[in-house]
Design a protein around this motif. Sequence first.
Motif, PDB file in Angstrom:
ATOM      1  N   LYS A 100       0.890  -0.987  -0.018  1.00 46.45           N
ATOM      2  CA  LYS A 100       0.043   0.147   0.051  1.00 46.45           C
ATOM      3  C   LYS A 100       0.717   1.259  -0.034  1.00 46.45           C
ATOM      4  N   GLN A 101       2.005   1.088   0.876  1.00 48.14           N
ATOM      5  CA  GLN A 101       2.908   2.251   0.678  1.00 48.14           C
ATOM      6  C   GLN A 101       3.325   2.542  -0.603  1.00 48.14           C
ATOM      7  N   ARG A 102       3.882   1.502  -1.582  1.00 50.20           N
ATOM      8  CA  ARG A 102       4.231   1.865  -2.837  1.00 50.20           C
ATOM      9  C   ARG A 102       3.263   2.285  -3.794  1.00 50.20           C
ATOM     10  N   TRP A 103       2.039   1.665  -3.646  1.00 51.75           N
ATOM     11  CA  TRP A 103       0.779   1.916  -4.528  1.00 51.75           C
ATOM     12  C   TRP A 103       0.453   3.643  -4.217  1.00 51.75           C
ATOM     13  N   GLU A 104       0.314   3.769  -2.836  1.00 57.06           N
ATOM     14  CA  GLU A 104       0.081   5.396  -2.674  1.00 57.06           C
ATOM     15  C   GLU A 104       1.138   6.500  -3.269  1.00 57.06           C
ATOM     16  N   ALA A 105       2.536   5.836  -3.350  1.00 60.06           N
ATOM     17  CA  ALA A 105       3.386   6.800  -4.098  1.00 60.06           C
ATOM     18  C   ALA A 105       3.517   7.041  -5.411  1.00 60.06           C
ATOM     19  N   LEU A 106       2.582   5.968  -6.398  1.00 62.88           N
ATOM     20  CA  LEU A 106       2.460   6.301  -7.590  1.00 62.88           C
ATOM     21  C   LEU A 106       1.563   7.300  -7.942  1.00 62.88           C
ATOM     22  N   ALA A 107       1.846   7.790  -9.203  1.00 62.50           N
ATOM     23  CA  ALA A 107       0.991   8.752  -9.904  1.00 62.50           C
ATOM     24  C   ALA A 107      -0.367   8.137 -10.067  1.00 62.50           C
ATOM     25  N   PRO A 108      -1.629   8.677 -10.063  1.00 61.85           N
ATOM     26  CA  PRO A 108      -2.926   8.133 -10.406  1.00 61.85           C
ATOM     27  C   PRO A 108      -2.983   7.478 -11.569  1.00 61.85           C
ATOM     28  N   ALA A 109      -2.323   7.790 -12.681  1.00 65.01           N
ATOM     29  CA  ALA A 109      -2.425   7.084 -13.832  1.00 65.01           C
ATOM     30  C   ALA A 109      -1.582   5.904 -13.944  1.00 65.01           C
ATOM     31  N   GLN A 110      -0.378   5.848 -13.190  1.00 64.15           N
ATOM     32  CA  GLN A 110       0.138   4.546 -13.078  1.00 64.15           C
ATOM     33  C   GLN A 110      -0.659   3.577 -12.322  1.00 64.15           C
ATOM     34  N   ARG A 111      -1.401   3.948 -11.148  1.00 64.51           N
ATOM     35  CA  ARG A 111      -2.358   2.974 -10.375  1.00 64.51           C
ATOM     36  C   ARG A 111      -3.428   2.493 -11.458  1.00 64.51           C
ATOM     37  N   ASP A 112      -3.750   3.445 -12.300  1.00 63.63           N
ATOM     38  CA  ASP A 112      -4.818   2.985 -12.872  1.00 63.63           C
ATOM     39  C   ASP A 112      -4.402   1.972 -13.964  1.00 63.63           C
ATOM     40  N   LEU A 113      -3.426   2.047 -14.592  1.00 66.57           N
ATOM     41  CA  LEU A 113      -2.656   0.869 -15.354  1.00 66.57           C
ATOM     42  C   LEU A 113      -2.422  -0.132 -14.683  1.00 66.57           C
ATOM     43  N   LEU A 114      -2.018  -0.219 -13.688  1.00 68.46           N
ATOM     44  CA  LEU A 114      -1.521  -1.345 -12.819  1.00 68.46           C
ATOM     45  C   LEU A 114      -3.026  -1.964 -12.493  1.00 68.46           C
ATOM     46  N   GLN A 115      -4.019  -1.115 -12.258  1.00 70.15           N
ATOM     47  CA  GLN A 115      -5.427  -2.087 -11.949  1.00 70.15           C
ATOM     48  C   GLN A 115      -5.872  -2.550 -13.131  1.00 70.15           C
ATOM     49  N   THR A 116      -5.663  -1.736 -14.358  1.00 66.02           N
ATOM     50  CA  THR A 116      -6.554  -2.303 -15.310  1.00 66.02           C
ATOM     51  C   THR A 116      -5.821  -3.341 -16.070  1.00 66.02           C
ATOM     52  N   VAL A 117      -4.481  -3.607 -16.058  1.00 60.23           N
ATOM     53  CA  VAL A 117      -3.760  -4.712 -16.525  1.00 60.23           C
ATOM     54  C   VAL A 117      -4.155  -6.049 -15.530  1.00 60.23           C
ATOM     55  N   ALA A 118      -4.151  -5.816 -14.218  1.00 61.54           N
ATOM     56  CA  ALA A 118      -4.441  -6.895 -13.333  1.00 61.54           C
ATOM     57  C   ALA A 118      -5.889  -7.327 -13.600  1.00 61.54           C
ATOM     58  N   ASN A 119      -6.888  -6.488 -14.036  1.00 61.77           N
ATOM     59  CA  ASN A 119      -8.082  -6.898 -14.421  1.00 61.77           C
ATOM     60  C   ASN A 119      -8.244  -7.607 -15.580  1.00 61.77           C
ATOM     61  N   GLU A 120      -7.364  -7.447 -16.449  1.00 62.94           N
ATOM     62  CA  GLU A 120      -7.335  -8.067 -17.828  1.00 62.94           C
ATOM     63  C   GLU A 120      -6.508  -9.476 -17.523  1.00 62.94           C
ATOM     64  N   VAL A 121      -5.447  -9.545 -16.979  1.00 64.56           N
ATOM     65  CA  VAL A 121      -4.793 -10.781 -17.006  1.00 64.56           C
ATOM     66  C   VAL A 121      -5.416 -11.642 -15.603  1.00 64.56           C
ATOM     67  N   THR A 122      -6.373 -11.415 -15.058  1.00 61.98           N
ATOM     68  CA  THR A 122      -6.735 -12.333 -13.939  1.00 61.98           C
ATOM     69  C   THR A 122      -7.411 -13.321 -14.655  1.00 61.98           C
ATOM     70  N   PRO A 123      -8.514 -12.897 -15.389  1.00 60.88           N
ATOM     71  CA  PRO A 123      -9.304 -13.961 -15.994  1.00 60.88           C
ATOM     72  C   PRO A 123      -8.589 -14.782 -17.035  1.00 60.88           C
ATOM     73  N   GLN A 124      -7.419 -14.282 -17.568  1.00 57.82           N
ATOM     74  CA  GLN A 124      -6.508 -15.271 -18.282  1.00 57.82           C
ATOM     75  C   GLN A 124      -6.011 -16.224 -17.571  1.00 57.82           C
ATOM     76  N   GLN A 125      -5.413 -15.764 -16.242  1.00 55.52           N
ATOM     77  CA  GLN A 125      -4.748 -16.696 -15.294  1.00 55.52           C
ATOM     78  C   GLN A 125      -5.728 -17.783 -15.210  1.00 55.52           C
ATOM     79  N   ARG A 126      -6.666 -17.528 -14.845  1.00 55.53           N
ATOM     80  CA  ARG A 126      -7.613 -18.426 -14.382  1.00 55.53           C
ATOM     81  C   ARG A 126      -8.072 -19.454 -15.378  1.00 55.53           C
ATOM     82  N   GLN A 127      -8.262 -19.135 -16.510  1.00 57.79           N
ATOM     83  CA  GLN A 127      -8.694 -19.945 -17.572  1.00 57.79           C
ATOM     84  C   GLN A 127      -7.222 -20.732 -18.139  1.00 57.79           C
ATOM     85  N   MET A 128      -6.084 -20.359 -17.941  1.00 57.37           N
ATOM     86  CA  MET A 128      -4.759 -21.122 -17.901  1.00 57.37           C
ATOM     87  C   MET A 128      -4.810 -22.170 -16.980  1.00 57.37           C
ATOM     88  N   ASN A 129      -5.250 -21.833 -15.934  1.00 62.12           N
ATOM     89  CA  ASN A 129      -5.263 -23.040 -14.736  1.00 62.12           C
ATOM     90  C   ASN A 129      -6.337 -23.832 -15.046  1.00 62.12           C
TER      91      ASN A 129
END
Length: 327
Positions: free
Chosen positions: A242-271
């Motif tokens: 959380k410390q690292r998250w809050e140190a990032l710019a808002p656009a960087q946080r949004d990018l990380l969350q967006t990519v996580a949202n995309e990769v999460t269902p792909q990982q589940r399907q892989m498994n």
Amino acid sequence: MTISRRTALGALALPALTGSARAQATRLRFAHPHPDSDSWSRASRLFAQLVNERSSGALQVQVFGNGALGSDPTTIAAARGGTLDIVLTGNPFFTGLAPKLNVLDLPFLFRDRRHVAAVLDGRIGDQLRQELDGANLRVLGFWDIGFRNITNSRRAIAAPADLRGLKIRTTPNPAHIKAFQLLGANPSPMPFTELFTALETRTVDGQENPTTLILNARFYEVQRHLSLTRHAYTAGILAMSKQRWEALAPAQRDLLQTVANEVTPQQRQMNEDAEAASVTELKAKGMQALEEPDRAAFARIVTEEVRRDFTGRHGTALPDAIDAAGA
């Protein structure tokens, strides 16, 4: 906020990463305990690639798999303390910090993966994410470990009585420990990174994990018997300091969350895709697989008793909501 809304917000923020943001790269270290052949490794590399590409190098994720940066508790502690940026490991290792997360590990709780997705990607999942806020962790997503099955080096497990007296490695999760106590086994919690050696030296007789992980961790080299009990489902938590998250710019946080949202269902399907083939391969590697143990007998012994322990501490609202989800 549901995944679809988070994705939309993240997409709107992406243009802010261009321009001067390219001048200075922010490096993020990402640790998980699973072997290189596992879907966690493939999906975490995909996560890193997409973050690096979409930020034009302004965010650079470096993945350390196979427990390279330490055991499950060690990497969680590092992320909480801000010395590690992103941690991925099993939900059971987070329940000491957020006891309500233990609900996800109740035996025979989930009907199938559709039920899992309805819970983790909706209102209940959003509620559970917030449980780790006070532990200095920001949850980016719930990845898939899968439905757990029992292996051991001594005998076939067809019914609960076959477990009596066996020393079985479990996670430190109270639901897992209680379930194996009720079944007459001797549960022995330990980090995943220590498990192969414990099986090899017969420090423990067996363990319980999804078949994909049993295969990828090469447990077939030190275990003879596999029983497809599917007695519990385990999610993996992808979390950021959380410390690292809050140190990032808002656009960087949004990018990380967006990519996580995309990769999460792909990982589940892989498994999920790998699961059926993993049983066949484990048999080819010499394991004796019991594909239809008496699951009903296991469920009769553990389901109500373990659930009662949880509801006595945290109430019935969460398990009742999970039962109703996706119906």
